[in-house]
Motif scaffolding. Sequence first.
Motif, PDB file in Angstrom:
ATOM      1  N   LEU A  61       0.829  -1.208   0.000  1.00 32.95           N
ATOM      2  CA  LEU A  61       0.000   0.000   0.000  1.00 32.95           C
ATOM      3  C   LEU A  61       0.861   1.255   0.000  1.00 32.95           C
ATOM      4  CD1 LEU A  61      -2.904   0.873  -0.071  1.00 32.95           C
ATOM      5  CD2 LEU A  61      -2.950   0.863   2.429  1.00 32.95           C
ATOM      6  N   LEU A  62       1.990   1.238   0.702  1.00 26.90           N
ATOM      7  CA  LEU A  62       2.911   2.373   0.659  1.00 26.90           C
ATOM      8  C   LEU A  62       3.443   2.585  -0.750  1.00 26.90           C
ATOM      9  CD1 LEU A  62       5.134   2.223   3.877  1.00 26.90           C
ATOM     10  CD2 LEU A  62       3.823   4.176   3.064  1.00 26.90           C
ATOM     11  N   THR A  63       3.819   1.498  -1.406  1.00 32.82           N
ATOM     12  CA  THR A  63       4.395   1.594  -2.742  1.00 32.82           C
ATOM     13  C   THR A  63       3.372   2.094  -3.752  1.00 32.82           C
ATOM     14  OG1 THR A  63       5.868  -0.248  -2.218  1.00 32.82           O
ATOM     15  CG2 THR A  63       5.633   0.337  -4.534  1.00 32.82           C
ATOM     16  N   ILE A  64       2.136   1.631  -3.641  1.00 36.89           N
ATOM     17  CA  ILE A  64       1.106   1.974  -4.618  1.00 36.89           C
ATOM     18  C   ILE A  64       0.419   3.285  -4.277  1.00 36.89           C
ATOM     19  CG2 ILE A  64      -1.103   1.223  -5.603  1.00 36.89           C
ATOM     20  CD1 ILE A  64      -0.178  -1.666  -5.134  1.00 36.89           C
ATOM     21  N   HIS A  65       0.100   3.459  -2.992  1.00 34.74           N
ATOM     22  CA  HIS A  65      -0.740   4.578  -2.564  1.00 34.74           C
ATOM     23  C   HIS A  65       0.043   5.716  -1.925  1.00 34.74           C
ATOM     24  CE1 HIS A  65      -4.521   6.416  -1.433  1.00 34.74           C
ATOM     25  NE2 HIS A  65      -4.211   6.408  -0.146  1.00 34.74           N
ATOM     26  N   GLY A  66       1.221   5.393  -1.346  1.00 30.56           N
ATOM     27  CA  GLY A  66       2.013   6.418  -0.677  1.00 30.56           C
ATOM     28  C   GLY A  66       1.659   6.603   0.777  1.00 30.56           C
ATOM     29  N   ARG A  67       0.693   5.839   1.287  1.00 26.59           N
ATOM     30  CA  ARG A  67       0.283   5.906   2.682  1.00 26.59           C
ATOM     31  C   ARG A  67      -0.040   4.499   3.162  1.00 26.59           C
ATOM     32  NH1 ARG A  67      -4.149  10.819   2.031  1.00 26.59           N
ATOM     33  NH2 ARG A  67      -2.694  12.437   1.297  1.00 26.59           N
ATOM     34  N   THR A  68      -0.195   4.357   4.506  1.00 22.56           N
ATOM     35  CA  THR A  68      -0.512   3.047   5.065  1.00 22.56           C
ATOM     36  C   THR A  68      -2.007   2.897   5.348  1.00 22.56           C
ATOM     37  OG1 THR A  68      -0.010   3.873   7.281  1.00 22.56           O
ATOM     38  CG2 THR A  68       1.768   2.748   6.083  1.00 22.56           C
ATOM     39  N   HIS A  69      -2.808   3.797   4.823  1.00 28.92           N
ATOM     40  CA  HIS A  69      -4.250   3.672   4.932  1.00 28.92           C
ATOM     41  C   HIS A  69      -4.876   4.257   3.674  1.00 28.92           C
ATOM     42  CE1 HIS A  69      -3.212   7.676   6.500  1.00 28.92           C
ATOM     43  NE2 HIS A  69      -4.373   8.068   6.000  1.00 28.92           N
ATOM     44  N   VAL A  70      -6.077   3.806   3.338  1.00 27.77           N
ATOM     45  CA  VAL A  70      -6.740   4.286   2.126  1.00 27.77           C
ATOM     46  C   VAL A  70      -8.237   4.368   2.382  1.00 27.77           C
ATOM     47  CG1 VAL A  70      -6.758   1.917   1.208  1.00 27.77           C
ATOM     48  CG2 VAL A  70      -7.213   3.833  -0.315  1.00 27.77           C
ATOM     49  N   GLU A  71      -8.790   5.556   2.213  1.00 25.51           N
ATOM     50  CA  GLU A  71     -10.230   5.792   2.332  1.00 25.51           C
ATOM     51  C   GLU A  71     -10.813   5.191   3.615  1.00 25.51           C
ATOM     52  OE1 GLU A  71     -12.293   4.643  -1.191  1.00 25.51           O
ATOM     53  OE2 GLU A  71     -11.064   5.880  -2.511  1.00 25.51           O
ATOM     54  N   GLY A  72     -10.136   5.415   4.727  1.00 23.27           N
ATOM     55  CA  GLY A  72     -10.629   4.950   6.019  1.00 23.27           C
ATOM     56  C   GLY A  72     -10.262   3.529   6.377  1.00 23.27           C
ATOM     57  N   LEU A  73      -9.565   2.818   5.502  1.00 19.47           N
ATOM     58  CA  LEU A  73      -9.147   1.447   5.764  1.00 19.47           C
ATOM     59  C   LEU A  73      -7.670   1.401   6.120  1.00 19.47           C
ATOM     60  CD1 LEU A  73     -10.804  -0.566   2.831  1.00 19.47           C
ATOM     61  CD2 LEU A  73     -11.717  -0.161   5.122  1.00 19.47           C
ATOM     62  N   SER A  74      -7.333   0.581   7.110  1.00 20.01           N
ATOM     63  CA  SER A  74      -5.925   0.315   7.381  1.00 20.01           C
ATOM     64  C   SER A  74      -5.384  -0.582   6.279  1.00 20.01           C
ATOM     65  CB  SER A  74      -5.766  -0.361   8.738  1.00 20.01           C
ATOM     66  OG  SER A  74      -6.316  -1.676   8.702  1.00 20.01           O
ATOM     67  N   ALA A  75      -4.075  -0.777   6.256  1.00 20.93           N
ATOM     68  CA  ALA A  75      -3.467  -1.629   5.237  1.00 20.93           C
ATOM     69  C   ALA A  75      -3.993  -3.059   5.332  1.00 20.93           C
ATOM     70  CB  ALA A  75      -1.947  -1.609   5.377  1.00 20.93           C
ATOM     71  N   THR A  76      -4.163  -3.562   6.544  1.00 25.00           N
ATOM     72  CA  THR A  76      -4.672  -4.926   6.732  1.00 25.00           C
ATOM     73  C   THR A  76      -6.107  -5.045   6.253  1.00 25.00           C
ATOM     74  OG1 THR A  76      -3.214  -5.240   8.644  1.00 25.00           O
ATOM     75  CG2 THR A  76      -5.053  -6.752   8.411  1.00 25.00           C
ATOM     76  N   GLU A  77      -6.930  -4.052   6.549  1.00 24.41           N
ATOM     77  CA  GLU A  77      -8.321  -4.066   6.091  1.00 24.41           C
ATOM     78  C   GLU A  77      -8.393  -3.968   4.574  1.00 24.41           C
ATOM     79  OE1 GLU A  77     -10.088  -1.901  10.117  1.00 24.41           O
ATOM     80  OE2 GLU A  77      -9.541  -0.736   8.338  1.00 24.41           O
ATOM     81  N   TRP A  78      -7.512  -3.166   4.007  1.00 26.21           N
ATOM     82  CA  TRP A  78      -7.442  -3.063   2.543  1.00 26.21           C
ATOM     83  C   TRP A  78      -7.072  -4.410   1.925  1.00 26.21           C
ATOM     84  CZ3 TRP A  78      -2.584  -3.502  -0.019  1.00 26.21           C
ATOM     85  CH2 TRP A  78      -2.633  -3.329  -1.389  1.00 26.21           C
ATOM     86  N   LEU A  79      -6.114  -5.119   2.524  1.00 27.51           N
ATOM     87  CA  LEU A  79      -5.711  -6.423   1.999  1.00 27.51           C
ATOM     88  C   LEU A  79      -6.854  -7.420   2.093  1.00 27.51           C
ATOM     89  CD1 LEU A  79      -3.510  -8.283   0.883  1.00 27.51           C
ATOM     90  CD2 LEU A  79      -2.831  -8.773   3.233  1.00 27.51           C
ATOM     91  N   ALA A  80      -7.594  -7.414   3.197  1.00 26.87           N
ATOM     92  CA  ALA A  80      -8.740  -8.313   3.326  1.00 26.87           C
ATOM     93  C   ALA A  80      -9.775  -8.025   2.244  1.00 26.87           C
ATOM     94  CB  ALA A  80      -9.366  -8.166   4.718  1.00 26.87           C
ATOM     95  N   GLU A  81     -10.014  -6.767   1.979  1.00 27.17           N
ATOM     96  CA  GLU A  81     -10.947  -6.399   0.917  1.00 27.17           C
ATOM     97  C   GLU A  81     -10.430  -6.845  -0.450  1.00 27.17           C
ATOM     98  OE1 GLU A  81     -13.432  -2.492   0.560  1.00 27.17           O
ATOM     99  OE2 GLU A  81     -11.575  -2.199  -0.581  1.00 27.17           O
TER     100      GLU A  81
END
Length: 629
Positions: A53-73
């Motif tokens: 997520l850091l490499t793609i998005h530049g942050r460790t969270h996206v639209e209210g989701l943590s990195a782990t929640e993003w991965l689950a999605e």
Amino acid sequence: MRVASLLFAIITIFFVFPCQAKADDFDYSTFARVPVLHEGRIKPLDTFARSFLLTIHGRTHVEGLSATEWLAEMLFDQEMAYQRHVFNIPNPDVLLAIDLPSREGHRYSFNEVNKALKARVSMMAALDQVGRENLSQAQNQLLDLYVKSMWYIDISRSFSLLLPDFSIKNKALAERLDLPFDTPLTYLDLMGRNAVFSDIAKDMESKKAETLDPYSLEILRLGTYLRVTAQDQKTELFRIIPPQWETDGDAWFSPWAVLEEGRGSPNTASLFALFTSMAMAYDQKDAKMWDEKMAEAFSLLSDMAGERVSKKILTAEYKYNALDPFYFSLVAYLFVFLLLLCAQFFAREFLRRSAFLVLLSGAFIHAAGIFARMYIMNRPPVATLYESVLFVGLVAVLFSLFLEWRGKNGVGLLIGAICGSVLQFIGMRYSMEGDSMGMLLAVLDTNFWLATHVLTITIGYGCCFVAALLAHLYVLARIYTPQNESRLSSLLRSITGTALVALFFSVLGTILGGIWADQSWGRFWGWDPKENGAMLICLWLIWLSHGRIAGMLSPLSFAFGMAMTNVVVVLAWFGVNLLNVGLHSYGFTENIATNIALFSGAEMLFVVLSGTVLLGRHTKKREAKQGIL
């Protein structure tokens, strides 16, 4: 003092126990600690997710989701994951090349990026053949975007064979395949019956759809689903399955690789069933079922991995990621600036003591983060360029605290805040490149020399920065408060003492490096850029210290020379890596030449301008004195 102690306690609690909001009722803590093999090391899913997520998005969270929640999605709900604005594309030339509109925030969804890139596959292939070194910055970023989109597909389709996203709508076909009617099924459920309908599907493909009966249409739909899903066979990034057979060695596998390479076992079958249940729980928003199945999957994975994985280390890395100690130490260092600024107007002594406690708490959190990394990686604190930035920053802050404890004048606090915050900002830039706990090159992976040579030389770097900043303060004091002789004398003594400490560690570290080189490469000294940089620091400090002690350099000349030590250290630390030659080229970094040039130019400009001011003032005094005479 009691108030200052209370302030210290409140700040410590705030830093050590940060509050985090949850996106939903699901508990992702167990999911976040699941082991996965990536980039040569076993890490928790939380680190894996953060890295991508850091490499793609530049942050460790996206639209209210943590990195782990993003991965689950990503794994369990691709439709939603593909709509999130995850891709960070700030370069307008890249947007123009793939015909994407410019928007505030520069974030785009996978659907948008994938559609744009699909229309330009031939252009991507042509750029790839040219070679990265011959491409412009925008062209390289365009290729990077293509690679990131491939990563996105790879990860998101890792569980496609386990997702219950197909159901048979024809009762006759369900009975023929001995599968339940109108019930969610996975690719694994269907593939065992492939022989029953594959021949019929081939015959039906040549017919017109309107001439087919419902039974045949369902066969075609089923065949299409199998063919489309089978395209995910090459997914390999999500290596979550530990080795199960002696022939596997240390290799871990993605779910698809287990199927395609025949590396399955009764344990993997049970694990796949648990993942399917987790997918159903995720889809149905059943938090209780999710927690139960995730706990079972984690326990089974731990048993399968055996001694290859330590639950304690996985948990420690997960907590390290959650606490983010270097961010909070940066907040502490910046807060010191605010306290020092307020101290200029009121409650000077109280705020100075409070600033000391805040700086101390920042150093404590900083050190805790470094010790956590040592425990997780089982190696000394400095093994990569990123870790050297962290450690040099801590050394500078600790030395500044010592100066403040001795002087009690705010100088150490200011220098500690500057060194700590600047180096933490630089460290954040390197951490944005992904997993900062990557595996080492063989030449570096020697704990004894990492704990002696590298540690010693980086202590020298930290002391050099402190001495250089003291020199800056001395020059500024000569300009603005030349009448304060006691302050000038105190600063000069601090510069001299710090320079000698820096010289000691720099020389010792260089000698130890020569011994390391002799054992590793068969020669004590090879004159490569990194070795020359280390020698340059030693020679620079020897020349300045000897000149000052022998009376050959005036206090001001000595201060100007020490101020330029920053440039010497930066060139030896970062600059030589730009050459990418020699046996020390493992620390190569890109796109820093401009920053080094700007920093060096600013330091030289400081010396020239302040020297001009002081020279002009000295000339006026001399002329005035001659006029009186």
